[in-house]
Design a protein around this motif. Structure first.
Motif, PDB file in Angstrom:
ATOM      1  N   VAL A   9       0.874  -1.175   0.000  1.00  0.00           N
ATOM      2  CA  VAL A   9       0.000   0.000   0.000  1.00  0.00           C
ATOM      3  C   VAL A   9       0.906   1.218   0.000  1.00  0.00           C
ATOM      4  CG1 VAL A   9      -1.731   1.284   1.317  1.00  0.00           C
ATOM      5  CG2 VAL A   9      -1.760  -1.216   1.350  1.00  0.00           C
ATOM      6  N   TYR A  10       0.628   2.188  -0.852  1.00  0.00           N
ATOM      7  CA  TYR A  10       1.410   3.426  -0.749  1.00  0.00           C
ATOM      8  C   TYR A  10       0.620   4.651  -1.155  1.00  0.00           C
ATOM      9  CZ  TYR A  10       2.610   2.107  -5.635  1.00  0.00           C
ATOM     10  OH  TYR A  10       2.573   1.697  -6.945  1.00  0.00           O
ATOM     11  N   HIS A  58      -1.459   6.511  -6.353  1.00  0.00           N
ATOM     12  CA  HIS A  58      -1.459   5.751  -5.107  1.00  0.00           C
ATOM     13  C   HIS A  58      -1.781   4.281  -5.354  1.00  0.00           C
ATOM     14  CE1 HIS A  58      -1.767   9.834  -3.653  1.00  0.00           C
ATOM     15  NE2 HIS A  58      -2.860   9.976  -4.387  1.00  0.00           N
ATOM     16  N   ALA A  59      -1.542   3.458  -4.331  1.00  0.00           N
ATOM     17  CA  ALA A  59      -1.903   2.043  -4.443  1.00  0.00           C
ATOM     18  C   ALA A  59      -2.430   1.523  -3.122  1.00  0.00           C
ATOM     19  CB  ALA A  59      -0.697   1.216  -4.880  1.00  0.00           C
ATOM     20  N   LEU A  60      -3.549   0.853  -3.193  1.00  0.00           N
ATOM     21  CA  LEU A  60      -4.054   0.095  -2.047  1.00  0.00           C
ATOM     22  C   LEU A  60      -3.729  -1.374  -2.231  1.00  0.00           C
ATOM     23  CD1 LEU A  60      -7.613   1.592  -1.401  1.00  0.00           C
ATOM     24  CD2 LEU A  60      -5.745   1.466   0.253  1.00  0.00           C
TER      25      LEU A  60
ATOM     26  N   PRO B 124      -0.659   4.079   5.459  1.00  0.00           N
ATOM     27  CA  PRO B 124      -0.034   5.085   4.580  1.00  0.00           C
ATOM     28  C   PRO B 124      -0.918   6.297   4.281  1.00  0.00           C
ATOM     29  CG  PRO B 124       0.367   2.884   3.735  1.00  0.00           C
ATOM     30  CD  PRO B 124      -0.629   2.736   4.858  1.00  0.00           C
ATOM     31  N   PHE B 125      -2.235   6.143   4.336  1.00  0.00           N
ATOM     32  CA  PHE B 125      -3.102   7.262   3.987  1.00  0.00           C
ATOM     33  C   PHE B 125      -3.612   8.042   5.194  1.00  0.00           C
ATOM     34  CE2 PHE B 125      -3.567   4.319   0.395  1.00  0.00           C
ATOM     35  CZ  PHE B 125      -3.127   5.154  -0.609  1.00  0.00           C
TER      36      PHE B 125
END
Lengths: 270, 270
Positions: A9-10, A58-60, B124-125
């Motif tokens: 995740v980022y 972004h990435a989940l 991260p969020f």
């Protein structure tokens, strides 16, 4: 030799995309450095991602793999990688991949979500996760345009000129326009594979159609001509999130919208 | 002379709290500068807030007032204030207040929400909006402790030594422990008024009880002794959000959890 699959995740705001670069800070670059540190090897490690997300995306549910011979426990890997990367990157799980697994080539599909904050003022909490836009959008027109994108088409006109993919026919399983609350519009796209900037150009075209700047028939024109210039603008990267990559053998958590995405990242559920 | 009521949303991470300071950047300071710029007056303006949120605390529903004589339209005010402040502050509405209105003194109650990301890894969020904590918490114990805080009590032991309030009896209408998904714990507190650091000390005490470091009976001991040292730790500011201020004449939108809070900030709904 063991092939390890990572779930990542980022928040992409501080990174020049996924793909490793000689000078710029990227997610692949940070992970490669961390994996190299953990393995303590002199031989270079390749961290292969499923999707080369753009700068600011972004990435989940990013997935990647790398090979190693160390007998180190996988859980120790996860903890070490998180200790060695900044708080905007989180490795949520590591597992031994099945024989022949490849993060990119084994993928059977992906889901991307694009968020439009359709309000005249910036959202103080979501500034770098949405495309903020004050002008009114016709959702019905956007949905009609989205329906035209579904199915198997030649997406030549929906990629950036810098895209080097030899083929341009792709299958979109779903292109849906949803609202979440009165001011948030989400475009959810599920497809087998994607060209460079394809989701962002699709969303930009839907927005141009929704704002009345383009006719619905423009979608057909882009498909027929294959010309990028006939499609709409490229939506900004910050609104885009890679939500999920499909593999034949993949475990998935249930949707968890309270975390800001439709899918709870694997490993963050426990 | 017109008294203007402002509705404000802010991400508090970059501010030294609400209250204006000679040197540090604060939300009141930024708004005061912006109002002064818009009014173009030499006389100093006072922007009076409902709650003096701590450094790093967020707000979905802060309210403030100021007085002015300018015939400028209220909507122009809102646009100008948003143009003159950073993207992590959003004035969502300005309206003429009723005779005798005072943002702080007219308030009949407030709702605060505290978010605990109960997971071993950072989210991260949501890094700067939650208290991240890997250790397991007993929710049932936390709920039993929370129930003891409800009602009218002397909260002397639940305030910081720097609190200068002459009275310490307060009424808590609700202190509720909720879960949102498998890893997010939210403590929602509704009360008539609050002492300095009171919500954060209440939450810290609930966490210490939930983690098994304190007995349930500790709540009674703190009430009986009035001693701060018997209560739990002060929960970090970043997890706290001022969600709502109640006034006798106040319009409120419906809950909108998809925006990351239970209440949609007034003005961001349209």
């Amino acid at each position: 030799m063991v092939r390890v699959r990572l779930h990542i995740v980022y928040r992409g705001s501080a990174y020049h995309g996924w793909q490793i670069q000689p000078r710029d800070r990227t997610v692949e670059g940070e992970l490669t450095r961390a994996v190299q540190t953990v393995l303590g090897l002199e031989a270079p490690v390749k961290v292969q991602g499923a999707s080369r997300t753009d700068s600011g995306v972004h990435a989940l549910g990013q997935v990647a793999h790398f090979d190693h011979e160390s007998p180190r426990k996988l859980w120790d890997f996860v903890r070490a990688l998180n200790a060695l990367t900044d708080d905007d990157i989180c490795v949520t799980r590591a597992e031994e991949a099945a024989e022949g697994f490849h993060a990119r080539h084994s993928a059977r599909g992906k889901i991307y979500r694009y968020r439009i904050w359709n309000h005249r003022f910036n959202h103080p909490f979501l500034g770098d996760r949405v495309w903020q836009m004050g002008s009114q959008l016709d959702l019905e027109r956007m949905r009609q345009a989205a329906a035209k994108l579904v199915g198997t088409h030649d997406f030549e006109g929906f990629r950036t000129t810098g895209c080097d993919s030899p083929t341009t026919v792709r299958k979109m399983r779903r292109v849906e326009v949803h609202t979440r609350g009165p001011s948030m519009i989400e475009v959810e796209v599920e497809g087998t594979a994607f060209l460079k900037h394809m989701v962002r150009i699709m969303v930009g075209t839907l927005v141009d159609i929704g704002a009345g700047r383009m006719e619905l028939s423009r979608i057909d024109e882009v498909f027929e001509s294959g010309e990028r210039r006939r499609a709409g603008q490229t939506a900004p990267a910050c609104g885009l999130t890679l939500e999920r990559v499909f593999y034949p053998d993949f475990p998935w958590a249930e949707p968890a919208p309270e975390l800001g995405g439709a899918y709870l990242p694997v490993g963050l559920e426990a």
